[in-house]
Design a protein around this motif. Structure first.
Motif, PDB file in Angstrom:
ATOM      1  N   GLY A  43       0.807  -1.219   0.000  1.00  0.00           N
ATOM      2  CA  GLY A  43       0.000   0.000   0.000  1.00  0.00           C
ATOM      3  C   GLY A  43       0.836   1.263   0.000  1.00  0.00           C
ATOM      4  O   GLY A  43       0.326   2.335   0.338  1.00  0.00           O
ATOM      5  N   SER A  44       2.106   1.186  -0.400  1.00  0.00           N
ATOM      6  CA  SER A  44       2.989   2.347  -0.309  1.00  0.00           C
ATOM      7  C   SER A  44       2.622   3.468  -1.272  1.00  0.00           C
ATOM      8  O   SER A  44       3.044   4.604  -1.088  1.00  0.00           O
ATOM      9  CB  SER A  44       4.443   1.931  -0.544  1.00  0.00           C
ATOM     10  OG  SER A  44       4.633   1.512  -1.882  1.00  0.00           O
ATOM     11  N   MET A  45       1.816   3.152  -2.317  1.00  0.00           N
ATOM     12  CA  MET A  45       1.413   4.185  -3.267  1.00  0.00           C
ATOM     13  C   MET A  45      -0.069   4.531  -3.133  1.00  0.00           C
ATOM     14  O   MET A  45      -0.658   5.158  -4.014  1.00  0.00           O
ATOM     15  CB  MET A  45       1.722   3.730  -4.692  1.00  0.00           C
ATOM     16  CG  MET A  45       3.181   3.835  -5.074  1.00  0.00           C
ATOM     17  SD  MET A  45       3.774   5.537  -5.161  1.00  0.00           S
ATOM     18  CE  MET A  45       2.876   6.154  -6.568  1.00  0.00           C
ATOM     19  N   PHE A  46      -0.708   4.128  -2.040  1.00  0.00           N
ATOM     20  CA  PHE A  46      -2.112   4.444  -1.790  1.00  0.00           C
ATOM     21  C   PHE A  46      -2.300   5.962  -1.783  1.00  0.00           C
ATOM     22  O   PHE A  46      -1.459   6.682  -1.235  1.00  0.00           O
ATOM     23  CB  PHE A  46      -2.504   3.857  -0.419  1.00  0.00           C
ATOM     24  CG  PHE A  46      -3.960   4.024  -0.089  1.00  0.00           C
ATOM     25  CD1 PHE A  46      -4.880   3.093  -0.499  1.00  0.00           C
ATOM     26  CD2 PHE A  46      -4.402   5.127   0.631  1.00  0.00           C
ATOM     27  CE1 PHE A  46      -6.224   3.248  -0.193  1.00  0.00           C
ATOM     28  CE2 PHE A  46      -5.735   5.295   0.931  1.00  0.00           C
ATOM     29  CZ  PHE A  46      -6.645   4.344   0.524  1.00  0.00           C
ATOM     30  N   ASP A  47      -3.352   6.560  -2.338  1.00  0.00           N
ATOM     31  CA  ASP A  47      -4.377   5.822  -3.027  1.00  0.00           C
ATOM     32  C   ASP A  47      -4.284   5.960  -4.541  1.00  0.00           C
ATOM     33  O   ASP A  47      -5.253   5.698  -5.254  1.00  0.00           O
ATOM     34  CB  ASP A  47      -5.753   6.211  -2.543  1.00  0.00           C
ATOM     35  CG  ASP A  47      -6.041   7.713  -2.627  1.00  0.00           C
ATOM     36  OD1 ASP A  47      -7.111   8.113  -2.200  1.00  0.00           O
ATOM     37  OD2 ASP A  47      -5.195   8.483  -3.102  1.00  0.00           O
ATOM     38  N   THR A  48      -3.107   6.342  -5.022  1.00  0.00           N
ATOM     39  CA  THR A  48      -2.854   6.353  -6.463  1.00  0.00           C
ATOM     40  C   THR A  48      -2.901   4.941  -7.018  1.00  0.00           C
ATOM     41  O   THR A  48      -3.527   4.677  -8.050  1.00  0.00           O
ATOM     42  CB  THR A  48      -1.483   6.991  -6.767  1.00  0.00           C
ATOM     43  OG1 THR A  48      -1.433   8.298  -6.189  1.00  0.00           O
ATOM     44  CG2 THR A  48      -1.252   7.082  -8.263  1.00  0.00           C
ATOM     45  N   LEU A  49      -2.224   4.016  -6.329  1.00  0.00           N
ATOM     46  CA  LEU A  49      -2.224   2.605  -6.676  1.00  0.00           C
ATOM     47  C   LEU A  49      -2.590   1.805  -5.443  1.00  0.00           C
ATOM     48  O   LEU A  49      -2.087   2.087  -4.345  1.00  0.00           O
ATOM     49  CB  LEU A  49      -0.840   2.164  -7.184  1.00  0.00           C
ATOM     50  CG  LEU A  49      -0.325   2.855  -8.448  1.00  0.00           C
ATOM     51  CD1 LEU A  49       1.129   2.465  -8.705  1.00  0.00           C
ATOM     52  CD2 LEU A  49      -1.195   2.503  -9.646  1.00  0.00           C
ATOM     53  N   LEU A  50      -3.452   0.813  -5.619  1.00  0.00           N
ATOM     54  CA  LEU A  50      -3.906  -0.003  -4.510  1.00  0.00           C
ATOM     55  C   LEU A  50      -3.218  -1.358  -4.529  1.00  0.00           C
ATOM     56  O   LEU A  50      -2.770  -1.839  -5.572  1.00  0.00           O
ATOM     57  CB  LEU A  50      -5.420  -0.196  -4.561  1.00  0.00           C
ATOM     58  CG  LEU A  50      -6.285   1.056  -4.591  1.00  0.00           C
ATOM     59  CD1 LEU A  50      -7.765   0.677  -4.549  1.00  0.00           C
ATOM     60  CD2 LEU A  50      -5.940   2.010  -3.458  1.00  0.00           C
ATOM     61  N   LEU A  51      -3.150  -1.969  -3.365  1.00  0.00           N
ATOM     62  CA  LEU A  51      -2.623  -3.319  -3.255  1.00  0.00           C
ATOM     63  C   LEU A  51      -3.396  -4.245  -4.189  1.00  0.00           C
ATOM     64  O   LEU A  51      -4.627  -4.222  -4.220  1.00  0.00           O
ATOM     65  CB  LEU A  51      -2.750  -3.795  -1.806  1.00  0.00           C
ATOM     66  CG  LEU A  51      -2.235  -5.195  -1.478  1.00  0.00           C
ATOM     67  CD1 LEU A  51      -0.735  -5.270  -1.667  1.00  0.00           C
ATOM     68  CD2 LEU A  51      -2.618  -5.549  -0.042  1.00  0.00           C
ATOM     69  N   ASN A  52      -2.646  -5.040  -4.994  1.00  0.00           N
ATOM     70  CA  ASN A  52      -3.192  -6.000  -5.958  1.00  0.00           C
ATOM     71  C   ASN A  52      -3.716  -5.368  -7.240  1.00  0.00           C
ATOM     72  O   ASN A  52      -4.319  -6.062  -8.055  1.00  0.00           O
ATOM     73  CB  ASN A  52      -4.266  -6.889  -5.332  1.00  0.00           C
ATOM     74  CG  ASN A  52      -3.694  -7.777  -4.248  1.00  0.00           C
ATOM     75  OD1 ASN A  52      -2.644  -8.379  -4.442  1.00  0.00           O
ATOM     76  ND2 ASN A  52      -4.372  -7.847  -3.108  1.00  0.00           N
ATOM     77  N   ASP A  53      -3.510  -4.069  -7.440  1.00  0.00           N
ATOM     78  CA  ASP A  53      -3.701  -3.501  -8.767  1.00  0.00           C
ATOM     79  C   ASP A  53      -2.668  -4.122  -9.715  1.00  0.00           C
ATOM     80  O   ASP A  53      -1.548  -4.433  -9.304  1.00  0.00           O
ATOM     81  CB  ASP A  53      -3.474  -1.986  -8.760  1.00  0.00           C
ATOM     82  CG  ASP A  53      -4.699  -1.201  -8.323  1.00  0.00           C
ATOM     83  OD1 ASP A  53      -5.784  -1.798  -8.207  1.00  0.00           O
ATOM     84  OD2 ASP A  53      -4.560   0.020  -8.085  1.00  0.00           O
ATOM     85  N   PHE A  54      -3.042  -4.274 -10.994  1.00  0.00           N
ATOM     86  CA  PHE A  54      -2.079  -4.668 -12.020  1.00  0.00           C
ATOM     87  C   PHE A  54      -1.869  -3.480 -12.947  1.00  0.00           C
ATOM     88  O   PHE A  54      -2.838  -2.899 -13.445  1.00  0.00           O
ATOM     89  CB  PHE A  54      -2.596  -5.870 -12.822  1.00  0.00           C
ATOM     90  CG  PHE A  54      -2.421  -7.186 -12.125  1.00  0.00           C
ATOM     91  CD1 PHE A  54      -1.348  -8.011 -12.415  1.00  0.00           C
ATOM     92  CD2 PHE A  54      -3.341  -7.602 -11.167  1.00  0.00           C
ATOM     93  CE1 PHE A  54      -1.189  -9.229 -11.774  1.00  0.00           C
ATOM     94  CE2 PHE A  54      -3.199  -8.823 -10.517  1.00  0.00           C
ATOM     95  CZ  PHE A  54      -2.114  -9.638 -10.825  1.00  0.00           C
ATOM     96  N   ILE A  55      -0.618  -3.123 -13.163  1.00  0.00           N
ATOM     97  CA  ILE A  55      -0.303  -1.992 -14.032  1.00  0.00           C
ATOM     98  C   ILE A  55       0.462  -2.465 -15.260  1.00  0.00           C
ATOM     99  O   ILE A  55       1.063  -3.541 -15.254  1.00  0.00           O
ATOM    100  CB  ILE A  55       0.535  -0.922 -13.306  1.00  0.00           C
ATOM    101  CG1 ILE A  55       1.902  -1.503 -12.921  1.00  0.00           C
ATOM    102  CG2 ILE A  55      -0.200  -0.372 -12.089  1.00  0.00           C
ATOM    103  CD1 ILE A  55       2.933  -0.464 -12.564  1.00  0.00           C
ATOM    104  N   ILE A  56       0.426  -1.659 -16.303  1.00  0.00           N
ATOM    105  CA  ILE A  56       1.277  -1.853 -17.467  1.00  0.00           C
ATOM    106  C   ILE A  56       2.385  -0.809 -17.382  1.00  0.00           C
ATOM    107  O   ILE A  56       2.121   0.385 -17.257  1.00  0.00           O
ATOM    108  CB  ILE A  56       0.504  -1.672 -18.780  1.00  0.00           C
ATOM    109  CG1 ILE A  56      -0.487  -2.820 -18.974  1.00  0.00           C
ATOM    110  CG2 ILE A  56       1.467  -1.614 -19.962  1.00  0.00           C
ATOM    111  CD1 ILE A  56       0.149  -4.165 -19.208  1.00  0.00           C
TER     112      ILE A  56
END
Length: 286
Positions: free
Chosen positions: A96-109
């Protein structure tokens, strides 16, 4: 510790399989492609000797097998041996270090090609290999990819004073930064100093001096009070060439450059472009 992380999606079997597939080692991909090629070479002559109008019945299984082997070979070569190493790759957000830009278990390209002809820019969300800091890294961390926001490029003088972010002496607003809700916010100061040929991140509670009681644990945590006060007296240093400073948007829940310092240019993997899974999270990352 961070109640606002409760809304993060729980991992599921599909996500686990997807992540495992995306991280298939190249050595395994080569073996699979080699095996499929051998099977295809064994089947192909038999099919070629069979007239097209007779490729049914007993031969339909061979035809399907041949086409299936073709598909695996093309996918293995194109996706895993060309696209993934040199163009784009999918990554799963591990914390969760990038919350809330990126959430835990998001998949990014992540775009891996862009940094072959350009350098990371201030504000980019970047995937990189973590530096080895302080002590030998845990075995499971050696192949882990980190993702943070670039908060300093070569030549930048980065400071945090009373919790406010400064770049080259000018305050920079950070609307994406998340702090815990319903908690007393701990305000820290930060500066990068040059000492004994190295660049040391110095992080301490605002309004106090960096001593053993209020200094956060980082790769230099074992320094004595005399060294800590000496570092505090040094002027902030500019980030050296081919080095970058990364921080998480979730400042109270991120282990980042404030603790382990700078990342070398050669350790940078790619730039996050967009979230592609889960579908409800489809969006460009910025």
């Amino acid at each position: 510790m961070f109640p606002f992380l409760a809304q993060v999606a729980e991992p599921n079997a599909f996500a686990d399989k997807l992540d495992s597939l995306a991280r298939t080692p190249l050595s395994q991909v080569v073996l699979i492609v080699a095996f499929c090629t051998i099977v295809r070479l064994a089947v192909f002559p038999k099919l070629m000797k069979t007239p097209p109008h007779m490729r049914s019945g007993a031969y339909s299984g061979l035809r399907i097998l041949n086409e299936f082997m073709d598909a695996i070979i093309y996918a293995g070569v194109f996706v895993f041996l060309l696209i993934r190493p040199f163009a784009v790759q999918t990554f799963r957000i591990p914390s969760g270090s990038m919350f809330d830009t990126l959430l835990l278990n998001d998949f990014i390209i992540a775009n891996k090609a862009v940094f072959r002809y350009s350098d990371p820019q201030f504000g980019d969300i970047v995937v990189f290999k973590p530096p080895v800091y302080g002590k030998p890294m845990e075995e499971e961390d050696k192949d882990m990819d980190y993702i943070k926001r670039c908060r300093g490029v070569p030549g930048d003088v980065i400071e945090i004073r009373n919790g406010l972010f400064y770049r080259n002496g000018q305050e920079v607003r950070e609307p994406f930064v998340k702090f815990g809700e319903g908690m007393d916010r701990m305000v820290y100061d930060l500066k990068l100093v040059q000492y004994k040929g190295e660049y040391w991140p110095l992080l301490w509670r605002s309004g106090s001096l960096p001593n053993l009681e209020n200094r956060t644990v980082n790769k230099y945590w074992a320094m004595d009070d005399q060294t800590a006060h000496l570092l505090a007296s040094l002027p902030p240093s500019a980030i050296p060439p081919k080095h970058y400073l990364f921080m998480g948007d979730n400042r109270e829940g991120s282990s980042d450059g404030r603790s382990w310092g700078l990342v070398e240019r050669e350790s940078i993997v790619g730039k996050s472009m967009f979230i592609w899974w889960p579908p409800s999270r489809w969006q460009v990352t910025r």
